[in-house]
Design a protein around this motif. Structure first.
Motif, PDB file in Angstrom:
ATOM      1  N   GLU A   1       0.833  -1.212   0.000  1.00 24.64           N
ATOM      2  CA  GLU A   1       0.000   0.000   0.000  1.00 24.64           C
ATOM      3  C   GLU A   1       0.863   1.255   0.000  1.00 24.64           C
ATOM      4  OE1 GLU A   1      -3.213   0.673  -0.367  1.00 24.64           O
ATOM      5  OE2 GLU A   1      -3.710  -1.434  -0.608  1.00 24.64           O
ATOM      6  N   THR A   2       1.971   1.222   0.731  1.00 29.57           N
ATOM      7  CA  THR A   2       2.838   2.402   0.809  1.00 29.57           C
ATOM      8  C   THR A   2       3.686   2.575  -0.449  1.00 29.57           C
ATOM      9  OG1 THR A   2       4.720   1.294   1.860  1.00 29.57           O
ATOM     10  CG2 THR A   2       2.997   2.144   3.322  1.00 29.57           C
ATOM     11  N   GLN A   3       3.778   1.532  -1.265  1.00 29.59           N
ATOM     12  CA  GLN A   3       4.628   1.560  -2.452  1.00 29.59           C
ATOM     13  C   GLN A   3       3.839   1.591  -3.754  1.00 29.59           C
ATOM     14  OE1 GLN A   3       7.970   1.930  -1.939  1.00 29.59           O
ATOM     15  NE2 GLN A   3       7.286   2.046   0.172  1.00 29.59           N
ATOM     16  N   ARG A   4       2.581   1.924  -3.672  1.00 33.17           N
ATOM     17  CA  ARG A   4       1.705   1.908  -4.853  1.00 33.17           C
ATOM     18  C   ARG A   4       2.325   2.664  -6.032  1.00 33.17           C
ATOM     19  NH1 ARG A   4      -3.854   1.103  -5.820  1.00 33.17           N
ATOM     20  NH2 ARG A   4      -4.149   0.630  -3.623  1.00 33.17           N
ATOM     21  N   GLN A   5       2.944   3.818  -5.779  1.00 36.26           N
ATOM     22  CA  GLN A   5       3.507   4.620  -6.867  1.00 36.26           C
ATOM     23  C   GLN A   5       4.674   3.915  -7.553  1.00 36.26           C
ATOM     24  OE1 GLN A   5       3.941   5.211  -3.644  1.00 36.26           O
ATOM     25  NE2 GLN A   5       6.114   5.604  -3.327  1.00 36.26           N
ATOM     26  N   LEU A   6       5.346   2.997  -6.856  1.00 35.91           N
ATOM     27  CA  LEU A   6       6.450   2.248  -7.468  1.00 35.91           C
ATOM     28  C   LEU A   6       5.969   1.030  -8.246  1.00 35.91           C
ATOM     29  CD1 LEU A   6       9.072   2.363  -4.587  1.00 35.91           C
ATOM     30  CD2 LEU A   6       8.988   3.757  -6.661  1.00 35.91           C
ATOM     31  N   ILE A   7       4.733   0.612  -8.004  1.00 36.80           N
ATOM     32  CA  ILE A   7       4.170  -0.573  -8.651  1.00 36.80           C
ATOM     33  C   ILE A   7       3.350  -0.199  -9.882  1.00 36.80           C
ATOM     34  CG2 ILE A   7       2.567  -2.502  -8.334  1.00 36.80           C
ATOM     35  CD1 ILE A   7       3.369  -2.385  -5.312  1.00 36.80           C
ATOM     36  N   SER A   8       2.593   0.873  -9.777  1.00 35.62           N
ATOM     37  CA  SER A   8       1.678   1.274 -10.846  1.00 35.62           C
ATOM     38  C   SER A   8       2.412   1.495 -12.166  1.00 35.62           C
ATOM     39  CB  SER A   8       0.951   2.552 -10.434  1.00 35.62           C
ATOM     40  OG  SER A   8       0.044   2.938 -11.442  1.00 35.62           O
ATOM     41  N   GLY A   9       1.967   0.774 -13.201  1.00 33.83           N
ATOM     42  CA  GLY A   9       2.543   0.919 -14.525  1.00 33.83           C
ATOM     43  C   GLY A   9       3.888   0.242 -14.727  1.00 33.83           C
ATOM     44  N   ARG A  10       4.337  -0.532 -13.752  1.00 34.91           N
ATOM     45  CA  ARG A  10       5.659  -1.163 -13.815  1.00 34.91           C
ATOM     46  C   ARG A  10       5.573  -2.652 -14.099  1.00 34.91           C
ATOM     47  NH1 ARG A  10       9.392   2.478 -11.239  1.00 34.91           N
ATOM     48  NH2 ARG A  10       8.384   4.484 -11.502  1.00 34.91           N
ATOM     49  N   SER A  11       6.693  -3.190 -14.524  1.00 37.05           N
ATOM     50  CA  SER A  11       6.853  -4.626 -14.729  1.00 37.05           C
ATOM     51  C   SER A  11       7.413  -5.221 -13.434  1.00 37.05           C
ATOM     52  CB  SER A  11       7.819  -4.863 -15.888  1.00 37.05           C
ATOM     53  OG  SER A  11       8.073  -6.228 -16.039  1.00 37.05           O
ATOM     54  N   VAL A  12       6.680  -6.185 -12.854  1.00 34.87           N
ATOM     55  CA  VAL A  12       7.032  -6.732 -11.544  1.00 34.87           C
ATOM     56  C   VAL A  12       7.303  -8.228 -11.661  1.00 34.87           C
ATOM     57  CG1 VAL A  12       6.297  -7.004  -9.141  1.00 34.87           C
ATOM     58  CG2 VAL A  12       5.512  -5.021 -10.459  1.00 34.87           C
ATOM     59  N   VAL A  13       8.372  -8.683 -11.041  1.00 35.56           N
ATOM     60  CA  VAL A  13       8.653 -10.108 -10.960  1.00 35.56           C
ATOM     61  C   VAL A  13       8.328 -10.583  -9.540  1.00 35.56           C
ATOM     62  CG1 VAL A  13      11.110  -9.808 -10.379  1.00 35.56           C
ATOM     63  CG2 VAL A  13      10.321 -11.938 -11.400  1.00 35.56           C
ATOM     64  N   VAL A  14       7.675 -11.721  -9.458  1.00 32.69           N
ATOM     65  CA  VAL A  14       7.403 -12.368  -8.176  1.00 32.69           C
ATOM     66  C   VAL A  14       8.226 -13.643  -8.154  1.00 32.69           C
ATOM     67  CG1 VAL A  14       5.670 -13.441  -6.690  1.00 32.69           C
ATOM     68  CG2 VAL A  14       5.087 -11.409  -8.032  1.00 32.69           C
ATOM     69  N   VAL A  15       9.036 -13.787  -7.128  1.00 26.34           N
ATOM     70  CA  VAL A  15       9.906 -14.952  -7.016  1.00 26.34           C
ATOM     71  C   VAL A  15       9.188 -16.029  -6.223  1.00 26.34           C
ATOM     72  CG1 VAL A  15      12.140 -15.805  -6.217  1.00 26.34           C
ATOM     73  CG2 VAL A  15      11.945 -13.491  -7.144  1.00 26.34           C
ATOM     74  N   GLY A  16       8.777 -17.080  -6.915  1.00 24.33           N
ATOM     75  CA  GLY A  16       8.236 -18.292  -6.334  1.00 24.33           C
ATOM     76  C   GLY A  16       7.067 -18.164  -5.391  1.00 24.33           C
ATOM     77  N   THR A  17       5.873 -18.344  -5.881  1.00 24.08           N
ATOM     78  CA  THR A  17       4.700 -18.442  -5.008  1.00 24.08           C
ATOM     79  C   THR A  17       3.871 -19.643  -5.439  1.00 24.08           C
ATOM     80  OG1 THR A  17       3.348 -16.994  -6.381  1.00 24.08           O
ATOM     81  CG2 THR A  17       4.555 -15.957  -4.571  1.00 24.08           C
ATOM     82  N   ILE A  18       3.140 -20.200  -4.497  1.00 24.26           N
ATOM     83  CA  ILE A  18       2.267 -21.342  -4.791  1.00 24.26           C
ATOM     84  C   ILE A  18       0.872 -20.845  -5.177  1.00 24.26           C
ATOM     85  CG2 ILE A  18       1.242 -23.448  -3.844  1.00 24.26           C
ATOM     86  CD1 ILE A  18       4.181 -23.748  -3.942  1.00 24.26           C
ATOM     87  N   GLN A  19       0.336 -19.936  -4.397  1.00 24.75           N
ATOM     88  CA  GLN A  19      -0.964 -19.321  -4.656  1.00 24.75           C
ATOM     89  C   GLN A  19      -0.727 -17.887  -5.118  1.00 24.75           C
ATOM     90  OE1 GLN A  19      -3.884 -20.983  -4.353  1.00 24.75           O
ATOM     91  NE2 GLN A  19      -2.758 -22.803  -3.739  1.00 24.75           N
ATOM     92  N   PRO A  20      -1.496 -17.401  -6.084  1.00 29.30           N
ATOM     93  CA  PRO A  20      -1.202 -16.082  -6.663  1.00 29.30           C
ATOM     94  C   PRO A  20      -1.744 -14.897  -5.866  1.00 29.30           C
ATOM     95  CG  PRO A  20      -3.024 -17.062  -7.821  1.00 29.30           C
ATOM     96  CD  PRO A  20      -2.548 -18.098  -6.822  1.00 29.30           C
ATOM     97  N   TRP A  21      -1.621 -14.921  -4.549  1.00 31.10           N
ATOM     98  CA  TRP A  21      -2.159 -13.804  -3.756  1.00 31.10           C
ATOM     99  C   TRP A  21      -1.332 -12.543  -3.911  1.00 31.10           C
ATOM    100  CZ3 TRP A  21       0.334 -11.585   0.497  1.00 31.10           C
ATOM    101  CH2 TRP A  21       1.459 -12.264   0.964  1.00 31.10           C
ATOM    102  N   ILE A  22      -0.009 -12.668  -3.956  1.00 32.19           N
ATOM    103  CA  ILE A  22       0.831 -11.481  -4.155  1.00 32.19           C
ATOM    104  C   ILE A  22       0.579 -10.913  -5.555  1.00 32.19           C
ATOM    105  CG2 ILE A  22       3.199 -10.622  -4.359  1.00 32.19           C
ATOM    106  CD1 ILE A  22       4.020 -12.755  -2.310  1.00 32.19           C
TER     107      ILE A  22
END
Length: 97
Positions: free
Chosen positions: A10-31
Protein backbone atom coordinates in the motif's frame (compact mmCIF):
# COMPACT_ATOMS: atom_id res chain seq x y z
CA UNK A 1 4.02 -12.10 7.49
CA UNK A 2 1.53 -11.60 4.68
CA UNK A 3 -0.33 -8.78 6.41
CA UNK A 4 2.86 -6.75 6.71
CA UNK A 5 3.62 -7.29 3.05
CA UNK A 6 0.15 -6.05 2.10
CA UNK A 7 0.62 -2.94 4.25
CA UNK A 8 4.01 -2.36 2.64
CA UNK A 9 2.55 -2.69 -0.87
CA UNK A 10 0.00 0.00 0.00
CA UNK A 11 2.84 2.40 0.81
CA UNK A 12 4.63 1.56 -2.45
CA UNK A 13 1.70 1.91 -4.85
CA UNK A 14 3.51 4.62 -6.87
CA UNK A 15 6.45 2.25 -7.47
CA UNK A 16 4.17 -0.57 -8.65
CA UNK A 17 1.68 1.27 -10.85
CA UNK A 18 2.54 0.92 -14.53
CA UNK A 19 5.66 -1.16 -13.81
CA UNK A 20 6.85 -4.63 -14.73
CA UNK A 21 7.03 -6.73 -11.54
CA UNK A 22 8.65 -10.11 -10.96
CA UNK A 23 7.40 -12.37 -8.18
CA UNK A 24 9.91 -14.95 -7.02
CA UNK A 25 8.24 -18.29 -6.33
CA UNK A 26 4.70 -18.44 -5.01
CA UNK A 27 2.27 -21.34 -4.79
CA UNK A 28 -0.96 -19.32 -4.66
CA UNK A 29 -1.20 -16.08 -6.66
CA UNK A 30 -2.16 -13.80 -3.76
CA UNK A 31 0.83 -11.48 -4.15
CA UNK A 32 0.27 -11.36 -7.90
CA UNK A 33 -3.39 -10.41 -7.44
CA UNK A 34 -2.41 -7.61 -5.06
CA UNK A 35 0.15 -6.31 -7.53
CA UNK A 36 -2.45 -6.30 -10.30
CA UNK A 37 -4.82 -4.49 -7.93
CA UNK A 38 -2.08 -1.87 -7.50
CA UNK A 39 -2.03 -1.37 -11.32
CA UNK A 40 1.16 -3.23 -12.23
CA UNK A 41 1.64 -3.22 -15.99
CA UNK A 42 2.89 -6.83 -15.98
CA UNK A 43 3.41 -9.43 -13.24
CA UNK A 44 5.68 -12.40 -13.95
CA UNK A 45 6.00 -15.22 -11.44
CA UNK A 46 9.19 -17.25 -11.70
CA UNK A 47 9.48 -20.68 -10.09
CA UNK A 48 11.35 -23.95 -10.44
CA UNK A 49 8.13 -25.85 -11.15
CA UNK A 50 5.44 -25.18 -13.77
CA UNK A 51 2.61 -23.04 -12.41
CA UNK A 52 -1.01 -23.47 -13.41
CA UNK A 53 -3.18 -20.52 -12.52
CA UNK A 54 -6.91 -20.03 -12.89
CA UNK A 55 -6.38 -16.28 -12.84
CA UNK A 56 -7.02 -15.12 -16.40
CA UNK A 57 -5.46 -11.73 -16.86
CA UNK A 58 -3.15 -10.90 -19.79
CA UNK A 59 -0.90 -8.94 -17.42
CA UNK A 60 -0.14 -12.14 -15.44
CA UNK A 61 2.57 -14.49 -16.73
CA UNK A 62 4.60 -17.40 -15.39
CA UNK A 63 8.11 -18.47 -16.30
CA UNK A 64 10.50 -21.21 -15.24
CA UNK A 65 13.91 -20.33 -13.83
CA UNK A 66 15.81 -22.17 -16.57
CA UNK A 67 13.88 -20.26 -19.25
CA UNK A 68 14.66 -16.93 -17.59
CA UNK A 69 18.33 -17.89 -17.26
CA UNK A 70 18.46 -18.73 -20.96
CA UNK A 71 17.07 -15.30 -21.95
CA UNK A 72 19.54 -13.56 -19.64
CA UNK A 73 22.44 -15.49 -21.15
CA UNK A 74 21.40 -14.82 -24.75
CA UNK A 75 20.72 -11.13 -24.06
CA UNK A 76 16.99 -11.15 -24.83
CA UNK A 77 15.68 -10.78 -21.26
CA UNK A 78 13.47 -7.69 -20.87
CA UNK A 79 14.18 -7.15 -17.18
CA UNK A 80 11.85 -5.97 -14.42
CA UNK A 81 11.27 -2.72 -12.57
CA UNK A 82 10.28 -4.26 -9.21
CA UNK A 83 10.90 -7.62 -7.51
CA UNK A 84 8.70 -9.15 -4.79
CA UNK A 85 9.25 -12.33 -2.80
CA UNK A 86 7.52 -13.89 0.17
CA UNK A 87 9.77 -16.51 1.81
CA UNK A 88 11.02 -18.07 -1.43
CA UNK A 89 14.52 -16.68 -1.84
CA UNK A 90 15.66 -17.77 1.60
CA UNK A 91 14.30 -21.29 1.04
CA UNK A 92 16.21 -21.66 -2.20
CA UNK A 93 19.29 -20.33 -0.41
CA UNK A 94 18.91 -23.08 2.18
CA UNK A 95 19.32 -25.74 -0.47
CA UNK A 96 15.68 -26.70 -1.00
CA UNK A 97 16.35 -27.02 -4.73
Amino acid sequence: DGCNLLKFLETQRQLISGRSVVVVGTIQPWIECELLRHSAKRVVTIDYNPITSRVKDPRLQTQLWHDVAATVLDGTHEGFDVAVSFSSIEHAGLGRY
